[in-house]
Design a protein around this motif. Structure first.
Motif, mmCIF file in Angstrom:
data_model
loop_
_atom_site.group_PDB
_atom_site.id
_atom_site.type_symbol
_atom_site.label_atom_id
_atom_site.label_comp_id
_atom_site.label_asym_id
_atom_site.label_seq_id
_atom_site.Cartn_x
_atom_site.Cartn_y
_atom_site.Cartn_z
ATOM 1 N N ALA A 130 -72.794 85.703 46.246
ATOM 2 C CA ALA A 130 -73.492 85.766 47.509
ATOM 3 C C ALA A 130 -73.763 84.580 48.235
ATOM 4 N N PHE A 131 -74.836 83.685 47.040
ATOM 5 C CA PHE A 131 -76.158 82.476 47.654
ATOM 6 C C PHE A 131 -74.716 81.641 47.398
ATOM 7 N N ALA A 132 -73.952 81.320 47.891
ATOM 8 C CA ALA A 132 -72.869 80.030 47.563
ATOM 9 C C ALA A 132 -73.347 78.471 48.002
ATOM 10 N N GLN A 133 -74.026 78.175 49.840
ATOM 11 C CA GLN A 133 -74.642 77.393 49.578
ATOM 12 C C GLN A 133 -76.345 76.814 49.003
ATOM 13 N N GLU A 134 -76.602 78.545 48.942
ATOM 14 C CA GLU A 134 -78.088 77.533 48.124
ATOM 15 C C GLU A 134 -77.327 77.773 46.266
ATOM 16 N N ASP A 135 -76.459 78.250 46.205
ATOM 17 C CA ASP A 135 -76.222 77.554 44.491
ATOM 18 C C ASP A 135 -75.698 75.919 44.623
ATOM 19 N N ALA A 136 -75.049 75.657 46.191
ATOM 20 C CA ALA A 136 -74.808 74.076 45.645
ATOM 21 C C ALA A 136 -75.595 73.265 45.827
ATOM 22 N N ASP A 137 -76.781 73.818 46.778
ATOM 23 C CA ASP A 137 -77.991 73.213 46.428
ATOM 24 C C ASP A 137 -78.796 72.327 45.314
ATOM 25 N N ALA A 138 -78.665 74.036 44.668
ATOM 26 C CA ALA A 138 -79.768 74.664 43.503
ATOM 27 C C ALA A 138 -79.516 73.704 42.477
ATOM 28 N N GLN A 139 -77.979 73.721 41.985
ATOM 29 C CA GLN A 139 -76.909 73.009 41.494
ATOM 30 C C GLN A 139 -77.071 71.009 41.673
ATOM 31 N N ALA A 140 -77.009 70.757 42.715
ATOM 32 C CA ALA A 140 -76.940 69.616 42.994
ATOM 33 C C ALA A 140 -78.668 68.735 43.264
ATOM 34 N N GLU A 141 -79.603 70.106 43.313
ATOM 35 C CA GLU A 141 -80.771 69.605 42.926
ATOM 36 C C GLU A 141 -81.469 69.040 41.125
ATOM 37 N N ILE A 142 -80.715 70.648 40.835
ATOM 38 C CA ILE A 142 -80.382 70.024 39.120
ATOM 39 C C ILE A 142 -80.043 68.975 38.115
ATOM 40 N N GLU A 143 -78.812 68.264 38.662
ATOM 41 C CA GLU A 143 -77.871 67.003 38.255
ATOM 42 C C GLU A 143 -78.672 65.977 38.850
ATOM 43 N N GLN A 144 -79.606 66.411 39.830
ATOM 44 C CA GLN A 144 -80.438 64.930 40.255
ATOM 45 C C GLN A 144 -81.859 64.404 40.235
ATOM 46 N N ARG A 145 -82.290 65.950 39.727
ATOM 47 C CA ARG A 145 -83.505 66.184 39.444
ATOM 48 C C ARG A 145 -84.030 66.310 38.281
ATOM 49 N N ILE A 146 -83.722 66.061 36.877
ATOM 50 C CA ILE A 146 -84.278 67.394 36.084
ATOM 51 C C ILE A 146 -85.819 66.820 35.483
ATOM 52 N N VAL A 147 -86.650 67.854 35.040
ATOM 53 C CA VAL A 147 -87.768 68.416 35.535
ATOM 54 C C VAL A 147 -88.250 67.379 33.560
ATOM 55 N N LEU A 148 -89.186 66.854 33.379
ATOM 56 C CA LEU A 148 -89.191 65.981 31.587
ATOM 57 C C LEU A 148 -90.198 67.054 31.847
ATOM 58 N N PRO A 149 -90.160 67.967 29.895
ATOM 59 C CA PRO A 149 -91.426 68.197 29.869
ATOM 60 C C PRO A 149 -93.037 68.334 30.170
ATOM 61 N N VAL A 150 -93.043 66.442 30.294
ATOM 62 C CA VAL A 150 -94.904 66.537 30.407
ATOM 63 C C VAL A 150 -94.258 65.115 31.403
ATOM 64 N N ALA A 151 -95.623 65.147 32.096
ATOM 65 C CA ALA A 151 -96.538 63.624 32.868
ATOM 66 C C ALA A 151 -97.524 63.807 32.939
ATOM 67 N N PHE A 152 -97.491 61.958 33.013
ATOM 68 C CA PHE A 152 -99.113 61.689 32.722
ATOM 69 C C PHE A 152 -100.047 60.773 34.021
ATOM 70 N N ALA A 153 -101.271 61.720 34.431
ATOM 71 C CA ALA A 153 -101.694 61.558 35.248
ATOM 72 C C ALA A 153 -101.613 59.408 36.190
ATOM 73 N N GLY A 154 -101.334 59.629 36.903
ATOM 74 C CA GLY A 154 -101.726 58.224 37.285
ATOM 75 C C GLY A 154 -100.409 57.346 37.161
ATOM 76 N N GLU A 155 -99.497 57.911 36.844
ATOM 77 C CA GLU A 155 -97.622 57.287 36.619
ATOM 78 C C GLU A 155 -97.096 58.180 36.917
ATOM 79 N N GLU A 156 -96.334 57.215 37.505
ATOM 80 C CA GLU A 156 -95.175 57.673 38.774
ATOM 81 C C GLU A 156 -93.916 58.372 38.552
ATOM 82 N N ASP A 157 -93.136 59.528 39.314
ATOM 83 C CA ASP A 157 -92.483 60.126 38.475
ATOM 84 C C ASP A 157 -91.324 60.273 37.677
#
Length: 473
Positions: A20-47
Motif C-alpha cells: 500500500a506504500f508503493a512509492q514510499e517503499d520504492a524510495d526506501a529501497q533506493a535509499e537502502i541500495e544507495q546509502r548503506i549505513v556502516l556500523p561505525v563512523a569516526f569523528a571528523g572523517e567524511e561520510d
C-alpha cells in the motif's frame, strides 16, 4: 574480521512484491541500495556510506537477496548478483530451526505428546546410556529451546565427495559423522546452551514417531500450509537437487565451494533451502497466529509455545526479545558459504529477511538490516559514533606479529602496521583492519568487532576477540 576484497560482476536486479506504500517503499529501497549505513563512523572523517553494490564488492559477496514487509504486507524483494532473481534458493542455515521447531511442535500436538514429557522411549537406535549418562529427562521443549544440556553447537556439513551419516549416527557421533556425540549434561539442564545436536535428537524423534522422512514431514506440516512453494528441507547434492535456480556457496576471496555446497543431514538444525520471500511467509504466519488473526496459516497455540521465552530471550527455535523496547523476533544462520538473518516486529508486522553467499557476508547482512531500520524508522538502526585514539607508531609495532590460540589451534593470524592502523590477515585470504579507539582497544570498522590487547606478567601479548584469545608466537 573480514575477507579480502575482489571485484563483483555487474549486479543483476529482479524485484517483486507490492504494498500500500508503493512509492514510499520504492524510495526506501533506493535509499537502502544507495546509502548503506556502516556500523561505525569516526569523528571528523567524511561520510563513509556505501552503495550496496560497492559494499558487496568490498566484502567479497557475489550474491544476496532481501525481502521486506511493512504492516504485515510484502513491501519489496530484490536479488543482487549475476543470474539471480527473487526465486533463487539459498541455504537458510540456522533459520531452519524456527521452521523445524514449528513442524516438530505441530507433530507433538498431532500425536498428543506434551512438550515437557520425557521422549527417551521414542528414540530407538540411540545408546541412551552413552548420550545421557545422567539420565536427565529429554523433552521437546528443552531440545528446541537449547536448554536440555545438549552438546554440539553446530555442524560443518559434508562436502560433495564425503559419505553422509544417518540422523542416529550424527547423534551418536558414529560412522562418517564429522562432529562429536551429542551428550546431555545434568549440570547444564535449564541453561541456554546453543545446540544443533539437540535439534538433531528432536529430528530423530520426529522421524521415528511420524514414520515420515523429515523433508516430507515439514512439507506436510509447515511449508505446504504456509505456502512456501519454493522451499524444502534437503541434504541433496547439486546433481540430485530437485530444484533449479540455486545460489551456490562461496568461501573467502570469491572461491566457490566444490560441488556447489556442503550438505547437512542435520536437517532440523541447518538444511532448509528457501528464499527471503518464502521465509517471510513463514514469519508472517507465525506473527498472524501470535496476533490471533482468523486466517493465520499456523495455529495460535503454536505461536504461544514458540514465542514464549524459555531462557536467554529464546523461545522454541526463535529469538524473542525487544529492541529499543519493541517486541522483536528473529534468528541468524551460518552454514559453510551461506549466511542469513531475519528480524521481525510482531506488533507492527514490519520485517526484513536477508540471505547471502560467502563466508564474509556477515557484515553485509548487518549493514542491510541496520540501513533498513534507519530508513523505515524501525528500532536498531543506530550507527556507533567513535573517536580515533591517537596511535603511537612504536606501540603499534610492538603489537605486530603472528598470533595463535594458546593451545596452538585455530588459524595463524598475522598483524602488521598499516599507517595509523593495524592490518590483519589469515591463511584463507581473509583480511581486516583495526582502528585504535582506546589505549588497549581496537575495532574493525567493517563489522564493529572489538579487539582487546593484553600483556601478561612475562610480557606476552594477546588479542581477545569476544571469547577467542590469540597469543603472539
Amino acid at each position: 574480521m573480514i575477507t579480502t576484497r575482489w571485484l563483483l560482476a555487474p549486479i543483476a536486479l529482479a524485484s517483486t512484491m507490492s504494498s500500500a506504500f508503493a512509492q514510499e517503499d520504492a524510495d526506501a529501497q533506493a535509499e537502502i541500495e544507495q546509502r548503506i549505513v556502516l556500523p561505525v563512523a569516526f569523528a571528523g572523517e567524511e561520510d563513509n556510506a556505501s552503495t550496496l553494490e560497492a559494499r558487496m564488492a568490498k566484502l567479497g559477496v557475489p550474491s544476496a537477496s532481501v525481502a521486506v514487509y511493512r504492516g504485515g504486507e510484502p513491501a519489496w524483494a530484490e536479488a543482487y548478483g549475476e543470474g539471480l532473481d527473487t526465486d533463487t534458493l539459498f541455504q537458510a542455515a540456522s533459520l531452519s530451526k524456527a521452521v523445524a521447531a514449528a513442524g516438530i511442535v505441530l507433530l507433538a500436538m498431532e500425536r498428543g505428546v506434551s512438550l515437557d514429557e520425557d521422549i527417551s522411549g521414542d528414540l530407538a537406535g540411540l545408546d541412551l546410556a552413552r548420550i545421557n549418562p545422567d539420565g536427565v529427562p529429554i523433552t521437546l521443549r528443552g531440545l528446541l529451546s537449547h536448554t536440555n544440556g545438549a552438546a554440539v553447537p553446530g555442524f560443518p556439513g559434508y562436502a560433495a565427495d564425503a559419505e553422509v551419516p544417518s540422523t542416529a549416527q550424527v547423534v551418536m557421533g558414529d560412522g562418517p559423522t564429522n562432529t562429536g556425540m551429542v551428550v546431555l549434561s545434568e549440570e547444564l539442564m535449564g541453561e541456554y546452551r546453543y545446540s544443533g545436536g539437540g535439534y538433531t535428537i528432536a529430528q530423530l524423534w520426529a522421524e521415528q514417531v511420524s514414520g515420515e522422512d523429515f523433508p516430507a514431514l515439514m512439507e506436510r506440516l509447515v511449508l505446504g500450509p504456509v505456502g512456501m512453494r519454493r522451499s524444502l528441507f534437503s541434504a541433496d547434492r547439486r546433481d540430485d537437487f530437485p530444484r533449479r535456480n540455486v545460489a551456490e556457496g562461496f568461501v573467502y576471496a570469491g572461491s566457490p565451494i566444490a560441488g556447489g555446497w556442503n550438505v547437512y543431514p542435520e536437517m532440523a538444525a541447518a538444511s532448509l533451502w528457501t528464499t527471503p520471500g518464502d521465509y517471510a511467509l513463514f514469519a508472517k504466519a507465525l506473527i498472524d497466529a501470535h496476533r490471533g488473526e482468523p486466517d493465520a496459516a499456523l495455529p495460535a497455540v503454536l505461536a504461544r509455545e514458540m514465542l514464549q521465552p524459555v531462557a536467554n530471550d529464546y523461545g522454541l527455535g526463535i529469538g524473542v526479545g525487544n529492541t529499543d523496547g519493541v517486541l522483536s523476533i528473529g534468528h541468524s544462520g551460518s552454514n559453510y558459504g551461506y549466511k542469513s538473518n531475519f528480524v521481525a516486529y510482531p506488533e507492527t508486522g514490519d520485517m526484513i529477511v536477508a540471505m547471502a553467499v560467502s563466508e564474509s557476508a556477515w557484515p553485509l547482512l548487518a549493514d542491510v538490516t541496520r540501513t533498513a531500520a534507519r530508513t523505515y524508522g524501525w528500532p536498531g538502526g543506530e550507527q556507533r559514533g567513535l573517536t580515533r585514539y591517537p596511535s603511537a607508531q612504536a606501540a603499534l609495532e610492538a603489537i605486530a606479529g603472528e598470533y595463535r590460540m594458546p593451545d596452538g589451534s585455530g588459524p595463524l593470524v598475522t598483524i602488521t602496521v598499516d599507517g595509523a592502523d593495524l592490518a590483519g590477515s589469515l591463511p584463507d585470504g581473509q583480511t581486516f583492519r583495526l582502528v585504535q579507539i582506546a589505549p588497549t582497544v581496537f575495532i574493525d570498522p567493517e563489522d564493529a568487532q572489538e579487539i582487546v590487547i593484553g600483556v601478561d606478567a612475562d610480557g606476552l601479548i594477546s588479542l581477545t576477540a569476544g571469547q577467542n584469545v590469540f597469543v603472539r608466537q
